[in-house]
Enzyme design. Structure first.
Site, PDB file in Angstrom:
ATOM      1  CD  GLU A   1      -2.826   1.372   0.428  1.00  0.00           C
ATOM      2  OE1 GLU A   1      -2.423   1.581  -0.727  1.00  0.00           O
ATOM      3  OE2 GLU A   1      -4.025   1.420   0.758  1.00  0.00           O
ATOM      4  CG  ASP A   2      -0.629   4.700  -1.926  1.00  0.00           C
ATOM      5  OD1 ASP A   2      -1.415   3.835  -1.502  1.00  0.00           O
ATOM      6  OD2 ASP A   2      -1.021   5.774  -2.397  1.00  0.00           O
TER       7      ASP A   2
ATOM      8  CG  PHE B   1      -3.218  16.775   0.487  1.00  0.00           C
ATOM      9  CD1 PHE B   1      -2.736  16.492  -0.779  1.00  0.00           C
ATOM     10  CD2 PHE B   1      -4.519  16.427   0.800  1.00  0.00           C
ATOM     11  CE1 PHE B   1      -3.538  15.871  -1.718  1.00  0.00           C
ATOM     12  CE2 PHE B   1      -5.332  15.809  -0.140  1.00  0.00           C
ATOM     13  CZ  PHE B   1      -4.844  15.532  -1.393  1.00  0.00           C
TER      14      PHE B   1
ATOM     15  CG  ASP C   1      -5.259   9.651   5.575  1.00  0.00           C
ATOM     16  OD1 ASP C   1      -5.972   9.928   6.542  1.00  0.00           O
ATOM     17  OD2 ASP C   1      -4.765  10.527   4.847  1.00  0.00           O
TER      18      ASP C   1
ATOM     19  NE  ARG D   1      -2.919   8.331  -9.645  1.00  0.00           N
ATOM     20  CZ  ARG D   1      -3.571   7.913  -8.557  1.00  0.00           C
ATOM     21  NH1 ARG D   1      -2.893   7.373  -7.555  1.00  0.00           N
ATOM     22  NH2 ARG D   1      -4.876   8.005  -8.459  1.00  0.00           N
TER      23      ARG D   1
HETATM   24  C1  PRP Z   1      -5.664   6.297  -1.275  1.00  0.00           C
HETATM   25  C2  PRP Z   1      -4.368   5.569  -1.013  1.00  0.00           C
HETATM   26  C3  PRP Z   1      -4.766   4.468  -0.065  1.00  0.00           C
HETATM   27  C4  PRP Z   1      -5.927   5.052   0.691  1.00  0.00           C
HETATM   28  C5  PRP Z   1      -5.501   5.431   2.070  1.00  0.00           C
HETATM   29  O1  PRP Z   1      -6.378   5.622  -2.265  1.00  0.00           O
HETATM   30  O2  PRP Z   1      -3.799   5.063  -2.189  1.00  0.00           O
HETATM   31  O3  PRP Z   1      -5.173   3.311  -0.746  1.00  0.00           O
HETATM   32  O4  PRP Z   1      -6.357   6.213  -0.040  1.00  0.00           O
HETATM   33  O5  PRP Z   1      -6.517   6.122   2.750  1.00  0.00           O
HETATM   34  P1  PRP Z   1      -7.338   5.554   3.977  1.00  0.00           P
HETATM   35  O6  PRP Z   1      -6.364   4.947   4.950  1.00  0.00           O
HETATM   36  O7  PRP Z   1      -7.976   6.807   4.545  1.00  0.00           O
HETATM   37  O8  PRP Z   1      -8.357   4.572   3.487  1.00  0.00           O
HETATM   38  P2  PRP Z   1      -7.528   6.299  -3.180  1.00  0.00           P
HETATM   39  O9  PRP Z   1      -8.872   5.859  -2.681  1.00  0.00           O
HETATM   40  O10 PRP Z   1      -7.294   7.778  -3.278  1.00  0.00           O
HETATM   41  O11 PRP Z   1      -7.276   5.605  -4.569  1.00  0.00           O
HETATM   42  P3  PRP Z   1      -5.928   5.545  -5.463  1.00  0.00           P
HETATM   43  O12 PRP Z   1      -4.974   4.590  -4.777  1.00  0.00           O
HETATM   44  O13 PRP Z   1      -6.425   5.033  -6.764  1.00  0.00           O
HETATM   45  O14 PRP Z   1      -5.345   6.953  -5.554  1.00  0.00           O
END
Ligand code: PRP
Length: 184
Positions: free
Chosen positions: A101-102, A154, A105, A167
């Site tokens: 996971e990136d 952010f 949050d 990205r």
């Molecule tokens: C982002 C990110 C994580 C997630 C983290 O994904 O890549 O997967 O939010 O947030 P959280 O802990 O509050 O759930 P996003 O839904 O923006 O999709 P993406 O990966 O396609 O950018």
């Protein structure tokens, strides 16, 4: 709605990320050294850069699969509803799995995905997240391995977007809005 003007300040350099990715991959290689095959699952879209660098540093037989989950769309706040937009191609029952996971949050995305994948009966399931914002957590979840703990900023770059842009930045930057008025 028109985009607010912003600049991006570097927060974690590409060099610092590369060094951390190498160290994470060593720990992962060591942890799974008995496996005959590690299935590395990238959560799209944000993890696509991180997983590409990480798998190239893991010294094990590796299979790569992807799952697309989304809870933000183009919004800055989590919807707290995680949608699975694309499921894995392969089976994970009885297998060694690493979820990549990136950023963690609120934790809703990872919590949902880990529960979903655990229900499929993997032999072992661990998580490697590049970034963690523990101050924002709303559900109890923690990655097995974390690259960097960061404050509530952010962030963009190295796969992470702001309204689908940035990205492709090679480093992690933080967004600073330039239309904010100074508080008196
Ligand atoms: C982002 C990110 C994580 C997630 C983290 O994904 O890549 O997967 O939010 O947030 P959280 O802990 O509050 O759930 P996003 O839904 O923006 O999709 P993406 O990966 O396609 O950018």
């Amino acid at each position: 709605m028109p985009q607010r003007p912003y600049v991006i300040d570097e927060m974690i350099s590409a060099k610092a990320i590369a060094a951390r990715v190498e160290a994470l991959a060593k720990d992962i290689t060591n942890a799974y050294r008995e496996t005959d095959k590690l299935i590395v699952v990238g959560l799209l879209r944000g993890s696509f850069v991180f997983i590409a660098d990480l798998v190239r540093e893991i010294d094990l037989p590796v299979e790569v699969d992807f799952l697309e989950a989304s809870s933000y769309g183009n919004a800055m706040e989590s919807s707290r509803e995680v949608r699975i937009l694309k499921d894995l191609r392969g089976e994970i029952a009885g297998k060694d799995v690493l979820v990549v996971e990136d950023i963690v949050d609120t934790g809703f995305t990872l919590h949902h995905v880990v529960n979903l994948l655990k229900s499929r009966g993997p032999k072992r399931l661990e998580v490697c997240a590049l970034l963690d914002k523990p101050s924002r957590r709303e559900v109890k979840i923690k990655a097995t391995w974390t690259g960097f703990e960061i404050p509530d900023e952010f962030v963009v770059g190295y796969g992470i977007d702001f309204a689908q842009r940035n990205r492709n930045l090679p480093h992690i930057g933080k967004v600073r809005f330039t239309d904010e008025t100074a508080e008196a």
